[in-house]
Design a protein around this motif. Structure first.
Motif, PDB file in Angstrom:
ATOM      1  N   ASP A  92       0.842  -1.184   0.000  1.00 63.51           N
ATOM      2  CA  ASP A  92       0.000   0.000   0.000  1.00 63.51           C
ATOM      3  C   ASP A  92       0.881   1.239   0.000  1.00 63.51           C
ATOM      4  O   ASP A  92       2.037   1.193   0.402  1.00 63.51           O
ATOM      5  N   ASP A  94       0.280   3.993   1.733  1.00 65.51           N
ATOM      6  CA  ASP A  94      -0.014   4.894   2.847  1.00 65.51           C
ATOM      7  C   ASP A  94       0.971   4.787   4.011  1.00 65.51           C
ATOM      8  O   ASP A  94       0.686   5.247   5.108  1.00 65.51           O
ATOM      9  N   GLN A  96       1.637   2.330   5.760  1.00 67.21           N
ATOM     10  CA  GLN A  96       1.242   1.383   6.816  1.00 67.21           C
ATOM     11  C   GLN A  96       2.078   0.104   6.727  1.00 67.21           C
ATOM     12  O   GLN A  96       2.304  -0.564   7.724  1.00 67.21           O
ATOM     13  N   ARG A 200      -1.985   4.774   9.938  1.00 64.36           N
ATOM     14  CA  ARG A 200      -1.923   5.623   8.768  1.00 64.36           C
ATOM     15  C   ARG A 200      -1.352   6.981   9.148  1.00 64.36           C
ATOM     16  O   ARG A 200      -1.805   7.592  10.101  1.00 64.36           O
TER      17      ARG A 200
HETATM   18 MG    MG Z   1      -4.057   1.540   4.649  1.00 58.24          MG
END
Ligand code: MG
Ligand code: UDP
Length: 316
Positions: A92, A94, A96, A200
């Motif tokens: 991902d 973001d 994370q 996040r």
């Molecule tokens: Mg995420």
């Protein structure tokens, strides 16, 4: 090329530079030959500009931009198509997922011979109510129906052998079930690695509460398609014939009764058996037709990419 990092993203402009720096640092310290493929899934912010500027400084950065938001599954599919590395990593955008996990994931694929290694966010930093509990339930259901024994199907961080991503077709919202799709294609050596997970940092989640309803509907689809997709007649035909026989049995009974046993008795239409017989025969015919149409459709479908997996060829 050794490694492709495939990153689907929607409105993640704040994260991208940081993410890129982090990945590049990990790649350089491990001396990987690599590419980073950003798939901009129709962002409305400056994500694409950030990707452009990253790509202008680094040849290893590749970008792909969708005309509109098509969804994470489509973004992954597009990334898989372009990927050239022997090992494909998805993550991902973001922040994370941690890029520090990549070397170990790569080792598991290259040295331990896994087809897929899926991340497992054992300790999660998301809300308990909206994420952790439903996702436990979801993962349990996915394990039960698919037989793939993973704790965390939906983890964005995964590693794949190249041939796996070139074979499977991720559509709809099936990104949650990539290991199941892979297993159906014959890649059953699926491993798991505990990965660190972070809250996040910027922006907010792109998936609302409807993710769970959609997730479960997709699960039913995938279960059904796995089990009966290639032979719809075996389900619908069997049910249809069964239904029809039940209806026919009642009709036969009514007929014999009316003709021979009790000719002057009640009208057939006054008797409940009549309605049972009628509905059962109609439903039976309908089910049978559904099975038959299903067969026609599966048979006329072109057997091209994605419908089967070839393990070997000679002189091709
Ligand atoms: Mg995420
Ligand atoms: N994403 C995407 N298209 C979408 C929704 C999400 O490419 O339509 C990306 C998103 O930018 C992120 C990843 O998919 O990189 C996971 O999304 P998110 O972090 O919102 O999901 P969560 O971590 O909450 O499950």
């Amino acid at each position: 090329m050794q490694l492709s990092v495939v990153i689907p993203l929607l409105n993640e402009q704040e994260s991208l530079t940081e993410l890129y720096d982090w990945i590049a640092a990990v790649m350089q310290s491990n001396h990987f030959s690599y590419e980073i493929i950003f798939i901009d899934d129709g962002s409305g912010d400056d994500s694409w500009k950030v990707i452009q500027s990253l790509a202008s400084k680094d040849q290893n950065v590749k970008g792909l931009r969708f005309l509109k938001n098509f969804g994470k599954s489509q973004a992954l599919h597009a990334g898989f198509k372009e990927a050239q590395g022997d090992v494909i990593i998805t993550m991902d955008a973001d922040l994370q997922d941690s890029p520090e996990e990549i070397p170990e994931l790569v080792r598991l694929i290259e040295e331990e011979g896994f087809d897929i290694v899926s991340g497992w966010k054992k300790k999660r930093y998301d809300s308990i109510i909206t994420k952790n509990l439903p996702s436990k339930l979801f993962n349990w259901a996915a394990r039960k129906t698919s037989g793939v024994r993973l704790h965390d199907f939906n983890c964005g961080l995964k590693a794949f052998k190249k041939e796996v991503v070139k074979t499977i077709e991720v559509s709809g919202e099936m990104h949650r079930y990539i290991p199941v799709l892979a297993k159906n294609a014959g890649y059953s050596n699926i491993g798991e690695k505990v990965v660190v997970h972070q809250a996040r940092k910027y922006g907010k989640t792109k998936f609302g509460a409807d993710r769970f309803l959609n997730g479960f509907l997709d699960l039913i689809t995938i279960w059904f398609v796995t089990k009966f997709g290639k032979r719809p007649m075996h389900l619908f035909g069997a049910l249809g014939v069964l239904m029809f026989l039940v209806g026919f049995g009642f009709a036969l009974y009514l007929g014999i009764d009316k003709l021979f046993l009790d000719p002057t008795g009640r009208l057939i239409t006054d008797r409940p058996q009549f309605y049972i017989s009628l509905t059962a025969m109609i439903l039976g015919t309908q089910l049978f037709m559904a099975g038959f149409l299903g067969e026609l459709i599966t048979r006329s479908k072109k057997t091209g990419h994605g419908h089967y997996t070839i393990s070997e060829t000679i002189n091709l």
